[in-house]
Write a protein that holds these residues in place. Structure first.
Motif, mmCIF file in Angstrom:
data_model
loop_
_atom_site.group_PDB
_atom_site.id
_atom_site.type_symbol
_atom_site.label_atom_id
_atom_site.label_comp_id
_atom_site.label_asym_id
_atom_site.label_seq_id
_atom_site.Cartn_x
_atom_site.Cartn_y
_atom_site.Cartn_z
ATOM 1 N N LEU A 228 13.755 -23.367 14.942
ATOM 2 C CA LEU A 228 12.791 -23.594 16.019
ATOM 3 C C LEU A 228 12.303 -25.038 16.032
ATOM 4 O O LEU A 228 12.262 -25.687 17.085
ATOM 5 C CB LEU A 228 11.613 -22.629 15.853
ATOM 6 N N ASP A 229 11.926 -25.559 14.860
ATOM 7 C CA ASP A 229 11.374 -26.915 14.782
ATOM 8 C C ASP A 229 12.417 -27.973 15.170
ATOM 9 O O ASP A 229 12.101 -28.920 15.901
ATOM 10 C CB ASP A 229 10.863 -27.191 13.370
ATOM 11 N N THR A 232 13.063 -27.888 18.961
ATOM 12 C CA THR A 232 11.913 -28.456 19.689
ATOM 13 C C THR A 232 11.872 -29.976 19.555
ATOM 14 O O THR A 232 11.616 -30.697 20.526
ATOM 15 C CB THR A 232 10.608 -27.851 19.149
ATOM 16 N N TRP A 282 12.748 -20.600 27.713
ATOM 17 C CA TRP A 282 12.707 -21.180 26.375
ATOM 18 C C TRP A 282 11.333 -20.943 25.737
ATOM 19 O O TRP A 282 11.227 -20.730 24.529
ATOM 20 C CB TRP A 282 13.017 -22.675 26.470
ATOM 21 N N GLU A 283 10.296 -20.926 26.541
ATOM 22 C CA GLU A 283 8.955 -20.658 26.014
ATOM 23 C C GLU A 283 8.875 -19.252 25.423
ATOM 24 O O GLU A 283 8.244 -19.041 24.380
ATOM 25 C CB GLU A 283 7.919 -20.821 27.123
ATOM 26 N N GLN A 286 10.604 -19.314 22.100
ATOM 27 C CA GLN A 286 9.740 -19.977 21.117
ATOM 28 C C GLN A 286 8.690 -19.006 20.578
ATOM 29 O O GLN A 286 8.452 -18.945 19.361
ATOM 30 C CB GLN A 286 9.038 -21.179 21.760
ATOM 31 N N GLN A 287 8.060 -18.256 21.477
ATOM 32 C CA GLN A 287 7.052 -17.288 21.051
ATOM 33 C C GLN A 287 7.663 -16.213 20.151
ATOM 34 O O GLN A 287 7.066 -15.806 19.147
ATOM 35 C CB GLN A 287 6.407 -16.640 22.280
ATOM 36 N N GLN A 290 8.421 -17.729 16.674
ATOM 37 C CA GLN A 290 7.182 -17.918 15.918
ATOM 38 C C GLN A 290 6.684 -16.590 15.356
ATOM 39 O O GLN A 290 6.269 -16.506 14.189
ATOM 40 C CB GLN A 290 6.120 -18.550 16.821
#
Length: 424
Positions: A228-229, A232, A282-283, A286-287, A290
């Motif tokens: 993820l990191d 991003t 993509w959001e 991401q959720q 996380q």
């Protein structure tokens, strides 16, 4: 893992810490080398070296003199190699400590507040460092321009000093032989801009990092967090050089999901299955990621100690294979695997090797590895299962059934060792 193997592993880990400390010291910008920083480094190096010496002394006491020729740590005299590394680092730090007590030529940092705001005690801003990574250049360039390049209070000699002191690695080598003079600053700054400000090279570097991320084989919160990191960061780096990625969601989602392990991939599909009429964003991914890595992090580490079966034995570093002398575990040795069952059994017995983990230095009754034969689930290595036929010509399972009626589990292991291992 035996006591010798644990000591060798501790020595290797501590040696890596010493090597890393030397690397970090070389990369450290000069303005950061304050008295407090150098003193803290000295204390850290002393702790590393004390740990290394204690492990070394314990290893010397543990390993018999005749066995030391079999361990590359003693053969290569690694202790003296890392002792010299420790002394070099300590000497460099002491020299830096002496210099830190003196007034530097141009100061160790840049002041943010001016004389009019002297009463406002803002922290000092340290210069950024740049090692030569294309994707890091825009951020470094903007920060350096703001703090140094566009600062009219600084002369070109001071600007070149700050420029050279903030470079490491490949970037440092480019200006390595440039003398700090007023005439050399503009030329040096333009040289770096031309070398690392190539937009095509920056995009290639970012996309290579984005697409070359490794696929996960199992769920791991660290790997998911890193995926993820990294993704991003790459997208943000592209935006910083005016590459529009707002319409890339389907591509990014496909790329990232393909890097997930099968179980996490399945969880993602279930997570978005209600939105079949529109593509996920993509959001949303991401959720999901996380939530996934935070959940796994709360459940880690696992405390399960269930008995496992022999699949593979990790290779022991500094210790060659007793059969072919190459750097791998005995269970991975092609020469050993090609032997007949009787030959394997005889080799293990004659070389005082544990019948359970195939490591030397202890008997099966004292083996701490919680593994067992994947064929019969007994305390011997799976490669030696057929060798148990030497106990009795009849079926091996009937042999163990008879033993179970007479003795408990601990006695079974002792009985098995007496049958397979040589008399001590």
């Amino acid at each position: 893992m035996s006591g010798v193997e644990q000591l060798l592993a501790l020595l290797e880990d501590t040696a890596l810490l010493l090597q890393k400390a030397q690397t970090n010291l070389k990369k450290c910008p000069k303005q950061r080398l304050t008295k407090g920083y150098v003193e803290a480094r000295l204390q850290s190096i002393e702790e590393y070296w004390n740990t290394f010496k204690e492990a070394h002394n314990s290893l010397v006491r543990t390993v018999p003199k005749e066995k030391k020729s079999e361990i590359s740590y003693f053969v290569n005299e690694d202790f003296f190699v890392f002792e010299d590394l420790y002394l070099c680092i300590k000497a460099d730090l002491k020299d830096l400590l002496i210099n830190a007590n003196k007034s530097p030529a141009y100061g160790t940092s840049l002041e943010v507040a001016n004389n009019a705001n002297e009463q406002l005690k803002l922290p000092k801003i340290l210069l950024p460092t740049f090692s030569g990574s294309y994707e890091d250049w825009p951020s470094y360039r903007d920060m350096f321009q703001s703090l140094v390049h566009n600062n009219s209070a600084l002369g070109d000699v001071q600007k070149l000093y700050y420029l050279k002191s903030s470079l490491t690695g490949e970037a440092e080598n480019i200006l390595k032989h440039v003398q700090i003079t007023q005439a050399n600053y503009e030329q040096s700054w333009n040289l770096l801009n031309k070398r690392f400000g190539n937009k095509k090279m920056m995009v290639n570097s970012i996309l290579k990092r984005l697409f070359n991320q490794k696929k996960m084989s199992s769920q791991n919160y660290k790997l998911i967090k890193n995926l993820l990191d990294t993704t991003t960061e790459c997208l943000n780096s592209l935006k910083n050089i005016n590459i529009i990625t707002d319409s890339w969601d389907p591509l990014i989602i496909f790329l990232v999901v393909q890097k997930l392990d099968p179980e996490s991939h399945k969880d993602w599909e279930e997570y978005v299955q209600n939105d079949t009429d529109k593509l996920p964003s993509w959001e949303q991914l991401q959720q999901f990621l996380q939530l996934k890595f935070r959940t796994l992090e709360l459940l880690s580490p696992s405390t399960s100690k269930e008995r496992s079966f022999h699949i593979a034995t990790p290779a022991v570093q500094f210790k060659p294979c007793p059969k072919c002398q190459l750097e791998h575990a005995l269970c991975h040795c092609k020469e050993f695997i090609s032997l007949t069952p009787q030959q394997k059994n005889e080799f293990v017995r004659s070389n005082n090797i544990c019948f359970n983990c195939l490591c030397s230095g202890h008997m099966v009754s004292k083996c701490r590895l919680r593994v067992s034969c994947k064929v019969c689930q007994r305390r011997h290595h799976s490669l030696l299962h057929q060798s148990m036929a030497v106990v009795k010509p009849s079926n091996i399972e009937s042999h163990f059934n008879q033993v179970e009626d007479e003795i408990d589990e601990e006695q079974q292991e002792q009985h098995l060792e007496e049958q397979m291992a040589p008399a001590e």
